[in-house]
Design a protein around this motif. Sequence first.
Motif, PDB file in Angstrom:
ATOM      1  N   HIS A 191      -0.382  11.161   6.038  1.00  0.00           N
ATOM      2  CA  HIS A 191      -1.241  10.121   6.618  1.00  0.00           C
ATOM      3  C   HIS A 191      -0.405   8.978   7.194  1.00  0.00           C
ATOM      4  CE1 HIS A 191      -4.865  11.498   3.937  1.00  0.00           C
ATOM      5  NE2 HIS A 191      -4.450  12.430   4.792  1.00  0.00           N
ATOM      6  N   ILE A 206      -1.628  -6.257   5.815  1.00  0.00           N
ATOM      7  CA  ILE A 206      -1.226  -5.840   4.465  1.00  0.00           C
ATOM      8  C   ILE A 206       0.060  -6.583   4.107  1.00  0.00           C
ATOM      9  CG2 ILE A 206      -0.398  -3.910   3.062  1.00  0.00           C
ATOM     10  CD1 ILE A 206      -2.103  -2.063   4.861  1.00  0.00           C
ATOM     11  N   VAL A 265       4.535  -1.108   3.359  1.00  0.00           N
ATOM     12  CA  VAL A 265       3.718   0.097   3.167  1.00  0.00           C
ATOM     13  C   VAL A 265       4.672   1.275   2.962  1.00  0.00           C
ATOM     14  CG1 VAL A 265       2.099   1.677   4.274  1.00  0.00           C
ATOM     15  CG2 VAL A 265       1.743  -0.792   4.430  1.00  0.00           C
ATOM     16  N   TYR A 290       0.772   5.477   1.030  1.00  0.00           N
ATOM     17  CA  TYR A 290       0.045   6.550   1.706  1.00  0.00           C
ATOM     18  C   TYR A 290       0.825   7.852   1.554  1.00  0.00           C
ATOM     19  CZ  TYR A 290      -2.911   3.292   4.397  1.00  0.00           C
ATOM     20  OH  TYR A 290      -3.820   2.347   4.791  1.00  0.00           O
ATOM     21  N   GLU A 324      -2.086   6.754   9.850  1.00  0.00           N
ATOM     22  CA  GLU A 324      -3.000   5.753   9.289  1.00  0.00           C
ATOM     23  C   GLU A 324      -2.215   4.615   8.641  1.00  0.00           C
ATOM     24  OE1 GLU A 324      -3.196   8.966   9.050  1.00  0.00           O
ATOM     25  OE2 GLU A 324      -5.261   9.699   9.004  1.00  0.00           O
ATOM     26  N   ALA A 325      -1.096   4.960   8.007  1.00  0.00           N
ATOM     27  CA  ALA A 325      -0.291   3.939   7.332  1.00  0.00           C
ATOM     28  C   ALA A 325       0.300   2.955   8.338  1.00  0.00           C
ATOM     29  CB  ALA A 325       0.835   4.614   6.537  1.00  0.00           C
ATOM     30  N   ALA A 338      -2.566   0.839   9.665  1.00  0.00           N
ATOM     31  CA  ALA A 338      -3.056  -0.148   8.691  1.00  0.00           C
ATOM     32  C   ALA A 338      -2.083  -1.318   8.586  1.00  0.00           C
ATOM     33  CB  ALA A 338      -3.240   0.522   7.330  1.00  0.00           C
ATOM     34  N   LYS A 339      -0.781  -1.027   8.496  1.00  0.00           N
ATOM     35  CA  LYS A 339       0.193  -2.119   8.373  1.00  0.00           C
ATOM     36  C   LYS A 339       0.187  -3.003   9.623  1.00  0.00           C
ATOM     37  CE  LYS A 339       3.583  -4.705   6.975  1.00  0.00           C
ATOM     38  NZ  LYS A 339       3.294  -5.836   6.104  1.00  0.00           N
ATOM     39  N   THR A 384      -2.398  -3.600  11.671  1.00  0.00           N
ATOM     40  CA  THR A 384      -3.668  -4.250  12.039  1.00  0.00           C
ATOM     41  C   THR A 384      -4.396  -4.925  10.877  1.00  0.00           C
ATOM     42  OG1 THR A 384      -4.893  -2.189  11.710  1.00  0.00           O
ATOM     43  CG2 THR A 384      -4.085  -2.629  13.948  1.00  0.00           C
ATOM     44  N   GLU A 385      -4.034  -4.603   9.634  1.00  0.00           N
ATOM     45  CA  GLU A 385      -4.864  -5.079   8.517  1.00  0.00           C
ATOM     46  C   GLU A 385      -4.214  -6.177   7.681  1.00  0.00           C
ATOM     47  OE1 GLU A 385      -6.155  -1.652   6.278  1.00  0.00           O
ATOM     48  OE2 GLU A 385      -6.947  -0.678   8.093  1.00  0.00           O
ATOM     49  N   ALA A 398       0.854  -1.195   0.000  1.00  0.00           N
ATOM     50  CA  ALA A 398       0.000   0.000   0.000  1.00  0.00           C
ATOM     51  C   ALA A 398       0.887   1.241   0.000  1.00  0.00           C
ATOM     52  CB  ALA A 398      -0.904   0.016   1.230  1.00  0.00           C
TER      53      ALA A 398
END
Length: 307
Positions: free
Chosen positions: A286, A299, A303, A282, A289-290, A293-294, A296-297, A280
């Motif tokens: 942000h 990915i 990132v 970003y 958020e990056a 996201a890395k 918890t999601e 991903a």
Amino acid sequence: MIAVRIEKPEGFEGIEGLVYEDAPDPQPSIGDALVQVRAASFTPTELTWPLFTDRAGHDRAPLIPAHEGSGVVVALGYGAAGVSVGDEVYGLIDGYRDGWAAEYVAIEARSLAPKPTSVDFVEAAAIPQAGLTSWQALFDHGHLESGQTLVVHGAGGGVGSIAVELARWAGAHVIGTGRASARQRVLEVGADDFVDVERDDWGTAVGQVDLVYDAIGGDVLARSPAIVKPGGALVSVMAPPQTDRDDIRTVHFVRDPSGAQLRAITRLVDEGTVRPHVGAVYPLAHAREAFMAKSTEHIPGKVVLTP
Ligand SMILES: NC(=O)c1ccc[n+]([C@@H]2O[C@H](COP(=O)([O-])OP(=O)(O)OC[C@H]3O[C@@H](n4cnc5c(N)ncnc54)[C@H](OP(=O)(O)O)[C@@H]3O)[C@@H](O)[C@H]2O)c1
């Protein structure tokens, strides 16, 4: 300049403390290059690492995270060698210095290498930390040889994906591990086999191997001495392996920046042996958020942040 900074870890792994704000322009010291950042990348856990002091133990917060990135050299400090103003470069910084999550970074010139010409700045930023960590794990510490069998724990992640590619290039038989959801990705990256380490019998499924490279830790690391052949090695980037066995080597290490090793990786990228794994992208603004996201999601790969 504008940068992302953090005072000290707080909240979820420190991520909530990341602030996008004005910061002093970095000045290149002796041996440094000043790089205008085009892309930066990070390791999801890096805010938990004990890097909030410099090597002399002095508090250096607020610090700028993201230990790797790519960009263009815009100035050189006294004695900086091997790069010139205008060069497109990428590299891994000493973790005790401010990182790449900024418009500019001052980095030791010897930590830089020419950016691979076959990839863009975003893709290049995804390579140095994972590439150098895995290079050092497999070759400097693991002494991997052609024909050996290797397990890469966490083969779907940033570090593990490049490890699979480097090990295949070195002629090893590679078993990648991870959660079941990582199977297809790990096989696509080039592993010969995949084993789901969330299954209780994963050790039996793997069998006995010459080298284990661990980027998961915890219970997976704790059970790994049992799958190493006598004379083999267990290398972890997570924690010192614990075992009573005296017929295997165990290593825990922290990666070193190395422009020389990164040059070797540049060649492998440009010949298509090693590929960047960008999960991903970003905007730098942000970054919080990056990181979240890395963390918890799930990915896959790295990132990347763009100023
Ligand atoms: N010592 C050093 O010098 C050094 C250098 C770089 C990195 N590291 C460490 O290496 C680790 C990996 O870094 P990375 O950038 O590759 O992170 P990453 O991209 O998050 O990769 C970790 C991989 O392991 C998987 N995984 C994690 N826990 C698992 C579990 N319990 N069971 C099965 N699979 C699991 C993850 O899957 P999910 O995404 O599905 O959880 C992911 O595919 C980090 O903890 C980092 O701190 C150490």
